[in-house]
Write a protein that holds these residues in place. Structure first.
Motif, PDB file in Angstrom:
ATOM      1  N   LEU A 170       0.818  -1.272   0.015  1.00  0.00           N
ATOM      2  CA  LEU A 170      -0.021   0.006   0.127  1.00  0.00           C
ATOM      3  C   LEU A 170       0.971   1.159  -0.035  1.00  0.00           C
ATOM      4  CD1 LEU A 170      -2.739  -0.955   2.233  1.00  0.00           C
ATOM      5  CD2 LEU A 170      -2.926  -0.732  -0.264  1.00  0.00           C
ATOM      6  N   SER A 171       1.977   1.401   0.736  1.00  0.00           N
ATOM      7  CA  SER A 171       2.972   2.502   0.696  1.00  0.00           C
ATOM      8  C   SER A 171       3.432   2.543  -0.694  1.00  0.00           C
ATOM      9  CB  SER A 171       4.109   2.014   1.567  1.00  0.00           C
ATOM     10  OG  SER A 171       5.101   3.162   1.698  1.00  0.00           O
ATOM     11  N   LEU A 172       3.808   1.470  -1.471  1.00  0.00           N
ATOM     12  CA  LEU A 172       4.261   1.612  -2.905  1.00  0.00           C
ATOM     13  C   LEU A 172       3.097   2.197  -3.703  1.00  0.00           C
ATOM     14  CD1 LEU A 172       6.647   0.840  -4.907  1.00  0.00           C
ATOM     15  CD2 LEU A 172       5.405  -1.300  -5.110  1.00  0.00           C
ATOM     16  N   ALA A 173       1.789   1.911  -3.518  1.00  0.00           N
ATOM     17  CA  ALA A 173       0.698   2.344  -4.461  1.00  0.00           C
ATOM     18  C   ALA A 173       0.591   3.772  -4.080  1.00  0.00           C
ATOM     19  CB  ALA A 173      -0.474   1.502  -3.961  1.00  0.00           C
ATOM     20  N   ARG A 174       0.871   4.179  -2.855  1.00  0.00           N
ATOM     21  CA  ARG A 174       0.860   5.623  -2.455  1.00  0.00           C
ATOM     22  C   ARG A 174       1.499   6.433  -3.131  1.00  0.00           C
ATOM     23  NH1 ARG A 174      -1.026   3.340   2.472  1.00  0.00           N
ATOM     24  NH2 ARG A 174      -3.233   3.552   2.700  1.00  0.00           N
ATOM     25  N   ASP A 175       2.931   5.708  -2.991  1.00  0.00           N
ATOM     26  CA  ASP A 175       4.067   6.574  -3.445  1.00  0.00           C
ATOM     27  C   ASP A 175       4.079   6.461  -5.204  1.00  0.00           C
ATOM     28  OD1 ASP A 175       5.471   6.806  -1.149  1.00  0.00           O
ATOM     29  OD2 ASP A 175       6.805   4.983  -1.436  1.00  0.00           O
ATOM     30  N   VAL A 176       3.505   5.794  -5.744  1.00  0.00           N
ATOM     31  CA  VAL A 176       3.319   5.848  -7.103  1.00  0.00           C
ATOM     32  C   VAL A 176       2.354   6.859  -7.555  1.00  0.00           C
ATOM     33  CG1 VAL A 176       2.025   4.631  -9.119  1.00  0.00           C
ATOM     34  CG2 VAL A 176       4.033   3.233  -7.852  1.00  0.00           C
ATOM     35  N   LEU A 177       1.272   6.794  -6.705  1.00  0.00           N
ATOM     36  CA  LEU A 177       0.356   7.874  -7.097  1.00  0.00           C
ATOM     37  C   LEU A 177       0.986   9.232  -6.442  1.00  0.00           C
ATOM     38  CD1 LEU A 177      -2.775   6.008  -5.674  1.00  0.00           C
ATOM     39  CD2 LEU A 177      -2.265   6.524  -8.041  1.00  0.00           C
ATOM     40  N   ALA A 178       1.800   9.512  -5.442  1.00  0.00           N
ATOM     41  CA  ALA A 178       2.387  10.833  -5.192  1.00  0.00           C
ATOM     42  C   ALA A 178       3.553  11.158  -5.986  1.00  0.00           C
ATOM     43  CB  ALA A 178       2.774  10.648  -3.685  1.00  0.00           C
ATOM     44  N   GLY A 179       4.068  10.137  -6.701  1.00  0.00           N
ATOM     45  CA  GLY A 179       5.255  10.441  -7.440  1.00  0.00           C
ATOM     46  C   GLY A 179       6.530  10.462  -6.631  1.00  0.00           C
TER      47      GLY A 179
END
Length: 185
Positions: free
Chosen positions: A175-184
């Protein structure tokens, strides 16, 4: 479909799912399924063709609810795109982990993963569109593939069972990776 054929199909699928869950993706044969389901071996082969066809049918049957839920998550208008992506990733993680032996079996007999069913192009396209909404101008197609790759059964099995990482830790990391992908990040 005749009533007895429907009953046999349901018994075969339930038995195969149970055997895969109990013995792993390689721990059963078509003969085992036939005997435990109370049908002839020929019935299993005629209905599903081979072991791979049986595994595909079991996974298709058991993941039908998840596929409908995932489509609804990705299409939920009125919910911000970022929230839909995170919820989709979390839901897929939970589903793959709950059905790990079945999904592992599918990945061994097929090039597809649980997210890559008959609607895989549509699921991937929806994820690409959501990522592009959150981060215009990025390679959303690649990022969608990268997120889905983290949710493959072989990856999750490796992290939890071979590396010894706890399920909550792996889930939080995905989930952290997904958030990082979305946050750039």
């Amino acid at each position: 479909m005749r009533k007895d054929a429907e009953r046999n199909r349901a018994a075969i699928l339930a038995t195969a799912a149970r055997l895969i869950g109990e013995h792993g993706p390689d721990g059963f044969s078509m003969e085992d399924v036939a005997a435990a389901a109370g049908v002839g071996k020929g019935t299993v082969f005629r209905r599903f063709g081979d072991r791979d066809g049986l595994v595909r049918a079991v996974v298709d049957e058991t993941s039908e609810t998840w596929r409908a839920e995932s489509a609804a998550l990705l299409d939920a208008s009125g919910v911000p795109a970022e929230e839909r992506v995170i919820t989709f990733v979390a839901t897929l993680f939970d589903h793959v982990l709950a059905a790990l032996p079945l999904v592992t079996a599918l990945e061994r007999v097929s090039s597809r993963s649980i997210a890559c069913d008959s609607n895989s192009d549509l699921t991937h396209q929806r994820l690409v569109a959501l990522i592009a909404q959150v981060r215009p101008g990025v390679d959303a197609e690649y990022l969608a593939h990268a997120l889905l790759a983290q949710l493959r059964a072989d990856v999750l099995h490796h992290l939890v069972h071979e590396c010894g990482l706890s399920v909550p830790r792996v889930r939080a990391g995905v989930l952290s990776l997904a958030r990082d992908v979305l946050a750039g990040s």
